[in-house]
Design an enzyme around this catalytic site. Structure first.
Site, PDB file in Angstrom:
ATOM      1  CG  HIS A 128      -0.227  15.463 -15.575  1.00 51.60           C
ATOM      2  ND1 HIS A 128       0.665  16.279 -14.915  1.00 51.60           N
ATOM      3  CD2 HIS A 128       0.411  14.267 -15.770  1.00 51.60           C
ATOM      4  CE1 HIS A 128       1.795  15.608 -14.702  1.00 51.60           C
ATOM      5  NE2 HIS A 128       1.663  14.400 -15.219  1.00 51.60           N
ATOM      6  CD  GLN A 131       3.600  20.978  -3.464  1.00 49.38           C
ATOM      7  OE1 GLN A 131       3.629  19.761  -3.406  1.00 49.38           O
ATOM      8  NE2 GLN A 131       4.013  21.635  -4.518  1.00 49.38           N
ATOM      9  CG  HIS A 151       4.267  11.590 -18.920  1.00 49.63           C
ATOM     10  ND1 HIS A 151       3.417  12.563 -19.423  1.00 49.63           N
ATOM     11  CD2 HIS A 151       4.216  11.716 -17.574  1.00 49.63           C
ATOM     12  CE1 HIS A 151       2.905  13.247 -18.426  1.00 49.63           C
ATOM     13  NE2 HIS A 151       3.360  12.756 -17.288  1.00 49.63           N
ATOM     14  CG  ASP A 152       1.509  10.095 -16.099  1.00 44.86           C
ATOM     15  OD1 ASP A 152       2.119   9.081 -15.706  1.00 44.86           O
ATOM     16  OD2 ASP A 152       1.672  11.220 -15.585  1.00 44.86           O
ATOM     17  CG  ASP A 174       6.091  13.655 -14.643  1.00 42.72           C
ATOM     18  OD1 ASP A 174       4.902  13.971 -14.861  1.00 42.72           O
ATOM     19  OD2 ASP A 174       6.406  12.595 -14.079  1.00 42.72           O
ATOM     20  CG  HIS A 199      -1.188  11.084 -12.659  1.00 44.33           C
ATOM     21  ND1 HIS A 199      -1.377  10.936 -11.299  1.00 44.33           N
ATOM     22  CD2 HIS A 199       0.123  11.372 -12.843  1.00 44.33           C
ATOM     23  CE1 HIS A 199      -0.219  11.126 -10.684  1.00 44.33           C
ATOM     24  NE2 HIS A 199       0.709  11.395 -11.594  1.00 44.33           N
ATOM     25  CG  ASN A 200      -6.272  15.300 -15.631  1.00 46.36           C
ATOM     26  OD1 ASN A 200      -5.580  16.120 -16.211  1.00 46.36           O
ATOM     27  ND2 ASN A 200      -6.732  15.502 -14.399  1.00 46.36           N
ATOM     28  CG  PHE A 201      -5.962  15.180 -22.685  1.00 46.11           C
ATOM     29  CD1 PHE A 201      -4.980  14.503 -23.405  1.00 46.11           C
ATOM     30  CD2 PHE A 201      -6.560  16.288 -23.268  1.00 46.11           C
ATOM     31  CE1 PHE A 201      -4.602  14.916 -24.676  1.00 46.11           C
ATOM     32  CE2 PHE A 201      -6.193  16.708 -24.542  1.00 46.11           C
ATOM     33  CZ  PHE A 201      -5.214  16.020 -25.249  1.00 46.11           C
TER      34      PHE A 201
END
Length: 533
Positions: free
Chosen positions: A255, A452, A291-292, A401, A251-253
């Site tokens: 993403h 998955q 969003h994150d 997302d 959940h980084n930049f």
């Protein structure tokens, strides 16, 4: 067959490439990689005479020696000078010098020999062996990102999990400077068109370049003009956003960029510019960007079970999503980063309400609620109906997302590795703190494919199929790739299961042999000590 001749400079040295117009794209890239003497993990960047980044592909326009392209090699982290010294000391090898030596030998072979001597094979073994060791020292290597984490170690992903959770001031200022230098450069039409497709490969772009691409999205959708957004204000807003994404595996930049780029692509693919007004589009794109914000890598279940400050502040109700919203509007409250400051109070109120609604919709505990609402209005969907549009906007950000599996496998699979690492980090922490362990994050219970297959079958496909019912054009763009991903991970799961069965059988055979040998040994011993009478 007509051929193209491309003239370019690499490290100040003039080079010339020649290839046919129907040459495969990978062959063209390999040609440039060879000319640059680049390693297998180095990144190539090609610039036109105006300084714009362009794709290395068979569609490159032929040029003359007077209008050379410029080729740059961005070396993998493990080959930079300071890190190279650290790695050489830690492991006793120098990957950079080994690869240069290998390249030199291969060049020499092309000229002098028709048969590959044993020394080259030995050299390749050394390089592969070193790379394998390098991957096990993950805090030193970006290569660890691409490991099979289902078999992996209990170490942090090196790609984004740096020494600090939050970015350092030096790191931010360096990226800011590069961003401002590039922000006025013209982005080629080819890159702009590529940016509108789900096939876009995020891994080849640095953070400063990503901010330039986000700026392109706001410009190409006419937001700058329609909402009177000052360019300097947008640049400061994007930089503030960049700073607020943390150094964590998933959940980084990057993403943030992927979600925004998918949203941008969906807007163009479904022709939403002619179906919804620009304010709704601005809400969706800005929601994707924000969003994150300030995600720390631990989900809502952890926040609630650990009784964190966020869970207490938001009464266990979507603590993360509420926090992301709050951080977004903290940025927008600043004078120099408020991209909405030239709007009327009524416009701002509508945009704020829309962004909050969209970001809160990314809480996966609300997945079925939002999907069922969308399914119920789908038969009579009306773009003139605000309630219908609101639900569609929530569906679009949800799709964006979790859309990685709609991308090419070489782009999507490294993201799964990053996500699993973040999951494993959380389950390790839950075990350490005596909290309930989230089952789908437990490294002892899940494998890469098993994580998955169920997610694609029961979450992704039902969501994507309903959106494609409203926009049939999306079938080929997002559903077909997801079905292929499901097949890929299903086959991987079968192979792992077969390997496990073979291992168990082999262990059973070994145990049987050991038991038999022990029995025989005891029998012989009894016979030798038996009373001869």
């Amino acid at each position: 067959m007509a051929t193209k001749i491309i003239y370019f400079l690499v490290n100040g040295r003039p080079e010339k490439a020649e290839f046919s117009a129907d040459c495969p794209a990978q062959d063209v890239k390999d040609l440039f990689r060879s000319a640059a003497e680049a390693g297998p993990h180095d990144i190539l960047k090609l610039y036109n005479p105006k300084g714009s980044i362009i794709n290395i592909s068979p569609r490159l326009e032929a040029n003359s020696p007077n209008s050379c392209y410029k080729l740059e090699v961005v070396a993998a982290d493990c080959n930079n000078e300071s890190l190279g010294v650290e790695l050489a000391g830690a492991l006793g090898f120098d990957l950079s010098s080994m690869e240069k030596r290998l390249q030199g030998l291969e060049k020499k072979l092309l000229i002098e020999a028709s048969e590959t001597p044993a020394v080259v094979y030995e050299m390749k073994k050394e390089v592969d062996s070193f790379r394998e060791k390098l991957e096990s020292v993950e805090h030193l290597s970006w290569l660890g990102l691409f490991k099979e984490l289902s078999e992996g170690t209990q170490k942090l992903s090196p790609f984004y999990h740096k020494k600090t959770l939050h970015k350092t001031r030096e790191e931010c200022e360096h990226v800011r400077e590069k961003f401002l230098q590039m922000s006025s450069l013209e982005v080629s039409e080819e890159v702009k068109q590529y940016l509108k497709t789900p096939n876009f490969d995020n891994w080849q772009w640095e953070d400063a370049e990503i901010m330039v691409l986000l700026q392109v999205m706001y410009t190409d959708l006419d937001f700058i003009a329609l909402f009177n957004i000052e360019p300097e204000m947008l640049q400061q807003f994007l930089f503030e956003v960049y700073q607020k994404y943390n150094n964590i595996p998933f959940h980084n930049f990057k993403h943030c960029f992927c979600v925004t780029q998918m949203m941008y692509g969906l807007i163009w693919l479904t022709d939403l510019r002619n179906k919804m007004d620009s304010t709704d589009l601005l809400i969706m794109l800005t929601s994707a960007v924000c969003h994150d914000l300030d995600h720390t890598g631990y989900n809502n279940a952890y926040q609630v079970n650990a009784r964190t400050e966020l869970a207490l502040r938001y009464n266990d109700i979507s603590p993360l999503e509420n926090h992301h919203c709050a951080v977004a509007f903290e940025i927008l409250e600043k004078t120099d980063s408020n991209i909405f400051r030239n709007l009327s109070m009524e416009q701002y109120k509508r945009i704020r309400e829309g962004i909050i609604k969209c970001i809160l919709a990314t809480d996966m505990t609300r997945h079925n609620e939002i999907l069922n609402k969308f399914k119920s209005i789908l038969p009579t969907f009306d773009f003139e109906n605000k309630d219908h549009r609101d639900v569609l906007m929530m569906i679009l950000i949800k799709v964006s997302d979790i859309s990685n599996e709609a991308r090419p496998m070489e782009v999507a699979e490294p993201w799964l590795d990053c996500l699993l690492q973040e999951f494993y980090n959380q389950s390790d922490m839950e075990k350490l703190e005596g909290l309930p362990v989230t089952p789908f994050m437990d490294r002892d219970k899940i494998t890469k494919p098993s994580s998955q297959t169920g997610f694609i079958r029961f979450v992704l496909l039902p969501l994507f199929i309903e959106l494609a019912n409203l926009f049939p054009c999306l079938e080929q763009h997002i559903i077909d790739p997801v079905r292929k991903a499901l097949d890929y991970y299903t086959e991987m799961e079968k192979a792992l299961e077969k390997e496990k069965q073979n291992r168990v059988q082999s262990e059973n055979v070994t145990k049987s042999k050991e038991t038999a040998e022990t029995t025989d040994s005891r029998t012989e011993g009894d016979a030798s000590t038996a009373d001869p009478q």
